[in-house]
Every structure is written in C-alpha cells, then in structure tokens.
Design an enzyme around this catalytic site. Structure first.
Site, short mmCIF file in Angstrom:
data_model
loop_
_atom_site.label_atom_id
_atom_site.label_comp_id
_atom_site.label_asym_id
_atom_site.label_seq_id
_atom_site.Cartn_x
_atom_site.Cartn_y
_atom_site.Cartn_z
N ASP A 100 -12.67 1.65 -32.29
CA ASP A 100 -14.19 1.33 -30.79
C ASP A 100 -15.16 2.66 -31.69
O ASP A 100 -15.09 3.64 -32.69
CB ASP A 100 -13.98 2.10 -29.66
CG ASP A 100 -13.04 2.87 -29.14
OD1 ASP A 100 -13.30 4.18 -29.49
OD2 ASP A 100 -11.85 2.55 -28.90
N LYS A 150 -17.09 -3.52 -29.82
CA LYS A 150 -16.31 -3.94 -28.50
C LYS A 150 -17.06 -3.79 -27.64
O LYS A 150 -17.29 -3.09 -27.33
CB LYS A 150 -14.52 -3.37 -28.61
CG LYS A 150 -14.98 -2.14 -28.41
CD LYS A 150 -13.05 -2.21 -28.16
CE LYS A 150 -12.55 -0.46 -27.73
NZ LYS A 150 -11.01 -0.30 -27.98
N ASN A 164 19.35 10.86 -4.27
CA ASN A 164 18.00 10.08 -3.99
C ASN A 164 16.41 10.56 -4.86
O ASN A 164 15.97 10.22 -5.07
CB ASN A 164 17.35 10.97 -2.61
CG ASN A 164 17.32 12.61 -2.66
OD1 ASN A 164 17.20 13.03 -3.55
ND2 ASN A 164 15.91 13.30 -1.67
N GLU A 191 16.10 13.43 -6.64
CA GLU A 191 14.99 14.85 -7.10
C GLU A 191 15.69 15.82 -7.78
O GLU A 191 17.16 15.02 -7.99
CB GLU A 191 15.89 15.01 -5.59
CG GLU A 191 14.85 14.88 -4.34
CD GLU A 191 15.50 16.17 -2.93
OE1 GLU A 191 15.67 16.87 -3.23
OE2 GLU A 191 15.07 15.29 -2.12
N ASP A 199 -0.76 1.81 -27.04
CA ASP A 199 -0.36 1.61 -25.40
C ASP A 199 0.50 0.21 -25.44
O ASP A 199 1.59 -0.22 -26.31
CB ASP A 199 -1.08 1.57 -24.76
CG ASP A 199 -0.11 2.06 -23.29
OD1 ASP A 199 0.77 1.12 -23.32
OD2 ASP A 199 -0.78 1.90 -22.12
N THR A 200 -0.30 -1.17 -24.91
CA THR A 200 0.40 -2.53 -25.57
C THR A 200 0.00 -3.10 -26.77
O THR A 200 0.39 -4.12 -26.89
CB THR A 200 -0.35 -3.35 -24.24
OG1 THR A 200 -1.72 -3.03 -24.22
CG2 THR A 200 0.05 -2.57 -22.98
#
Length: 328
Positions: free
Chosen positions: A180, A204, A47, A49, A236-237
């Site tokens: 930024d 920005k 499951n 765990e 990240d992206t």
C-alpha cells in the site's frame, strides 16, 4: 580514622527471563548470549490468574524479559507485565522488556472518534509495571517509540530478510513492491539494501469499519517481467498480501516473493499464502510458527542473533544504532 562511606566495585550481571509464549526463541537468544534462561515457577490459578516466582536471586541484575505477544495475546502480555512486576519487587537493577512482536501496535492512532490508542496504553502498562527500557522488532509505525517514557530500541529485520533475498536471487531483475502507499518509505529502504532496485506499490482502498478486509485496486510502477519482492511488517489473515500477489502476477510479474517480519498467520492465512501463487514466503520467528502452520514454499529466518546482539550492546552500554548503519 573513621570512614564515612563504603566503596565497592559495582558488579554487572545479565539475566534473561522468558515468558511461556515462545520459549524456543528465548532459548536461541540465550545460546547466542552464552547464558541460560533464569528458572522460574509459573502457573495459572483455576480462574486463569497468572502467578510467577523466580527460583534464584535477581537483586541488582540487568534483567531482560523476553515474550512474544502471540495468541492468546492478552495472556502473553499479562504474563510479561507480571514478570516485570516481580523483578521490580525483587530489586532488579534495570528491567528491559524484549517484545519481538509488540501487541496492539496497529492501534497507534484514532481513525474515528471514540476509539482507543491501545499501543500507547501498552507502553503505559509496562512503564507502570516497572520497565526501564523496551526493545521491539519492526514496530508497525515508528511513532510508537515515543509512547514509552524511556529508551526504546527499535530493531529491524530488514537487513536479515534483504540479505537472504539478495543472496538467493542474485542476478534477477528485482522490483520492490509495497502492498500500500503507506509503506513506500519502508520499500525505499528495501530497494537500497537490494542495490537500488525500482519501486512499485499497490493502490488500494480499505473500509476502516471492517478490519482485515481490503479492496485492492491497481499496481503503480513497472513490474512486467520482473521478480517482485512484496514487503510488509506483518501478515495477519494474509488478505492484503495475497491479493497484492495476485495483482502483481496479473500485471505480468515474472514471480513474487513475499517478505515480512511478523508471522501472525490468523485464520485462513496459511491456506491463502500457500495457494496465492507466490514463489516463496520469507518470514522471521519473532512469533512462533508451529509445524502445522508451515507450508512448502515458506522460509523462516531466525531473529535470535539480532535480538541477542542488541541485548549484548545494551548490557555493555554499547550502541544499538550501530547494528543498523545508524538508521535505528
């Protein structure tokens, strides 16, 4: 004559434990420390765990549990928590959680009502599990150090990244650029490390209700005809950093080098980074970067020597701050 107490010379033993998310980094750290990663049995039940059991005694040891919080992030965090709990119940003397990348670090404050502060929750979870100390590389914000009730070693990859760029691009006219206004202080430290270079930043706007989406505005500072080093803690992206790169090129920059610590590289990040026009993308291996996520202008520097030296200092009761010229 009867003796009322027994005396013994305390023995210190360093043991390194690795989760399953980034074993290559753990092996590299172990090699630097001249130890082996402590063997363990780890598996999942049907499951999902997670179960962990160490194959040798850990009683009285100075335990360092290394795990990078990468995708699947929640599995990586849960596995590390369970490893800490197992060590506590097996009588490890001191448990240091080494998280090269601290999961949920971006959720360090409330932007709107009814939001969590998940970075604080993370610290509470590790304290409850039995961690005595936390070691992390380039936290998203410095205040996260105060979320954990105990010592926090905040390691910085900046010297590693800056020395690579300083050596490779010696003689170039460099401007350090913050993506930024919030990271200008970090950019100032970078400028010092690169010999007092000028600073610029991208003004920005961001819609707080839409994560990973940025509307870049304009470049503030002198970048025309200069080599721009665009610095951030994580990619990240890749939306923020690639839009900033395009803006710098439009503003007349001679070239752009992207330098960041954590290669999260979610979704379209690789495609964006490889096609945004950056001369070079310099990252560290705090998170695993599989071969299929690599691209021609990517350089990956190893964080292992820094992590290993910090672990060595903690074990020997030395100074971690001294590794960063008193800035840590």
């Amino acid at each position: 004559m009867t003796v009322s107490a027994m005396s013994a010379t305390p023995k210190k033993s360093l043991k390194l434990f690795s989760g399953s998310s980034h074993p290559e980094l753990a092996e590299e750290v172990a090699k630097q420390l001249d130890v082996t990663v402590t063997p363990q049995a780890a598996y999942k039940f049907a499951n999902g765990e997670i179960f962990v059991r160490y194959d040798e005694s850990v009683r009285g040891c100075d335990a360092f549990v290394i795990q990078s919080h990468c995708n699947p992030l929640n599995d990586a965090i849960m596995e590390q928590l369970i490893m800490v709990d197992a060590l506590k119940r097996a009588s490890a003397k001191r448990i240091t959680v080494v998280m090269p990348f601290y999961g949920y670090a971006r959720q360090d404050k409330k932007h709107k009502g009814r939001e969590p502060i998940s970075a604080r929750l993370m610290a509470d979870l590790f304290k409850t599990a039995g961690a005595d100390r936390i070691m992390a590389v380039d936290l998203h914000t410095d205040q996260i150090q105060g979320f954990f009730d105990g010592p926090v070693d905040h390691l910085m990859a900046q010297k590693l990244l800056a020395s690579y760029i300083r050596d490779k691009y010696a003689g170039e006219q460099i401007t350090v650029v913050s993506p930024d206004s919030g990271r200008v202080r970090v950019a100032e430290k970078w400028a010092d490390d690169l010999g007092g270079t000028p600073l610029a930043f991208i003004h920005k706007t961001r819609d707080p209700s839409k994560p990973n989406q940025v509307v870049a505005n304009r470049v503030v500072g002198d970048v025309e005809g200069r080599l721009c080093v665009l610095v951030d803690d994580m990619i990240d992206t890749g939306g923020t950093i690639t839009k900033a790169t395009e803006q710098l090129i439009e503003a007349g920059a001679k070239g752009v080098i992207i330098a960041a610590t954590h290669a999260v590289l979610s979704g379209p990040a690789v495609e964006r980074l490889s096609s945004c026009g950056a001369k070079e993308v310099v990252l560290t291996n705090t998170l695993p970067i599989p071969e299929e996520r690599r691209f021609p202008n990517l350089t990956v520097l190893s964080i292992a020597p820094l992590v290993a030296e910090a672990i060595h200092q903690v074990f020997e009761d030395g100074s971690v701050t001294s590794l960063f010229d008193g800035r840590a």
